[in-house]
Design a protein around this motif. Structure first.
Motif: not given
Lengths: 307, 222
Positions: A69-93
């Motif tokens: 984002l800082q470099e001027g390219v819009e990111p599409n933030f990928q998130m996998v279900c393997r590494d986070r539980n629902r708390l961590a996912m929502q926090a990161d979102i």
């Protein structure tokens, strides 16, 4: 507007979208990441930022998205279900949205046995379809998965992945339907090499009215060598590489094989541009980011529209 | 049943090497069926250990006994009268039996002789496969009687994932894709339309996530 991201605006304006991909480094080498991003700048509408891809630890996807984002390219933030539980996912979102990240792609994630920490415990608290529904609930209803209220909802244009080539083929389209009814605004597919099957799959999606409900971006990865094609054919789960593609690459000769790979990719992009129901291309030029400007040019994707 | 597998003898030797009077204690239930900790395996292990220590020039007193169960006080109490004859016990029961026996004999060191693996079935002699993860909230009614919690490598509730290929799981070509099995089974039941329903987020609090569990039934307590 759901999130107001550039990708959403491009699609809403009826332009044929073009997204790229960036794999974060296996360390804090921000310079290497910025270099990859620089090749995509101005040549794609958004870049997927992979999340511990192939279950190998890398600089985190939200942090790399922020750099993007800082470099001027819009990111599409990928998130996998393997590494986070629902708390961590929502926090990161919430964290990603707070920093201005406006697209995300919800994935199951490759199983940890394939990665560099095969003894890790896979989380899989929720699956990718439930993740889509969770993000949609957070965005549209200001509600956490538990139902609790959110103090200022995150803004995300929500993406899902689809693999038209995995089994059972006849039921794949129904899983896509499930993803869309769960909340997907756009779909990015696995790399396409078998065009016959891809045509059939897009037709099924059209027949079920799915391409009216979500934007379909077809996945393209140019082949760099015969070895890469063979590897993808035999080692990558859910990937289908017809023999005809391998023959074409081999017949091109060692000197011209990469050129032939780009040619095949450009032909595919041309066909998808004309195909009813297809809203764009997702170009995964794996460790070949510096060739993206050339591929984009030759595929007639430039200049990218301003929206 | 609870499926267990034998521990390597080297590991058991390491556990008991400093003890002299050792009881190898089998269990006549699940571990007998899966041939890891029944009377026969107790005999084999005891003989192997005697032989091992004899070869080392160290004669140990190693005895054998197999209880009906090691997860019920009634049977575990059967060794009350002889327990002080031993300075160590190797239990070939599942992890439940090992712990329950230990709870009854606080002064007696107890070592596990098997690795407790999973809840499974005997496909044929010598092949046991997982069927249940005891998640505490059975969803088999919704999945055609095939469990994605125990049989899908990613515990996906809305599968199959992109790694399903020719009916097999991405992690192992010998492993059936649970969601291929579910789709096939729904098809043969004429209930394929159920596949369209979104499966909600699972409540893992009934699973181990909620901490150690118990089932308490006042109606059967005396």
């Amino acid at each position: 507007m759901k999130s107001g991201s550039k990708l959403e605006r491009i699609l809403q304006a009826g332009h044929f979208a073009f997204t790229g991909e960036v794999g974060p480094p296996r360390g804090c080498n921000v310079q290497a990441l910025k270099e990859k991003i620089s090749h995509l700048k101005g040549h794609v509408d958004a870049a997927n930022v992979t999340d511990n891809q192939t279950a190998v630890v890398r600089l985190s996807s939200w942090a790399a998205s922020l750099i993007c984002l800082q470099e001027g390219v819009e990111p599409n933030f990928q998130m996998v279900c393997r590494d986070r539980n629902r708390l961590a996912m929502q926090a990161d979102i919430l964290g990603a949205s707070a920093h201005g990240i406006r697209n995300m792609l919800c994935l199951s994630g490759d199983h940890q046995v394939f990665g560099d920490h095969p003894q890790a415990k896979g989380v899989f608290d929720i699956d990718s379809i439930q993740l889509l529904a969770m993000v949609k609930g957070m965005r549209d209803d200001s509600a956490f998965q538990s139902g609790g209220g959110i103090d200022e909802a995150p803004k995300m244009f929500i993406g899902a992945a689809a693999n038209p080539f995995a089994e059972p083929f006849e039921w794949r389209i129904h899983r896509l339907a499930k993803k869309i009814s769960a909340g997907a605004d756009f779909i990015q597919t696995q790399c396409v090499y078998n065009m016959d099957k891809a045509r059939e799959w897009v037709k099924q999606a059209n027949d079920l009215g799915l391409t009216e409900k979500a934007s379909l971006l077809m996945g393209i990865t140019p082949m760099k060598s015969v070895g890469m094609a063979r590897y993808m054919q035999s080692k990558v789960p859910g990937m289908e590489v017809p023999e005809a593609i391998i023959r074409r690459l081999r017949e091109a000769g060692k000197q011209n094989v990469a050129e032939e790979g780009i040619k095949i990719a450009c032909e595919q992009i041309q066909e998808f541009k004309e195909m009813p129901g297809v809203a764009g291309i997702h170009l995964m030029a794996i460790e070949w980011e510096h060739r993206v400007p050339e591929i984009a040019e030759r595929a007639g994707m430039l200049p990218r529209p301003e929206v | 049943m609870i499926v267990a597998d034998k521990k390597p003898i080297e590991e058991i030797v390491e556990e008991i090497k400093d003890h002299e009077r050792i009881l190898i204690l089998g269990c006549n239930e699940c571990v007998t069926v899966c041939e890891a900790g029944g009377k026969k395996e107790v005999e084999i292990l005891a003989s192997a250990l005697r032989m091992y220590f004899l070869n080392q020039g160290r004669e140990k007193n190693i005895e054998e006994l197999t209880l009906e169960r090691q997860c019920d006080s009634e049977y575990v109490e059967e060794i009350r009268g002889v327990s002080d004859q031993y300075d160590a016990l190797v239990s070939l029961a599942c992890g439940v039996g090992v712990q329950f026996t230990a709870e009854h004999y606080p002064g007696l060191p107890i070592y596990p002789g098997v690795n407790t693996c999973f809840l499974g079935a005997t496909e044929h002699r010598g092949l046991w496969t997982e069927r249940c993860q005891a998640c505490g909230q059975c969803i088999l009614a919704r999945t055609g009687g095939i469990c994605p919690v125990s049989r899908c490598a990613k515990r996906i509730m809305n599968g199959p994932c992109g790694g399903s290929s020719n009916g097999k799981c991405e992690i192992n070509p010998d492993l059936a894709c649970a969601w291929q099995l579910i789709v096939d089974r729904l098809d043969s039941l004429g209930r394929l339309e159920e596949y369209e329903t979104l499966s909600p987020v699972k409540d893992w609090s009934a699973d181990r996530a909620g901490g150690p569990r118990k089932v308490e039934r006042e109606d059967v307590q005396s």
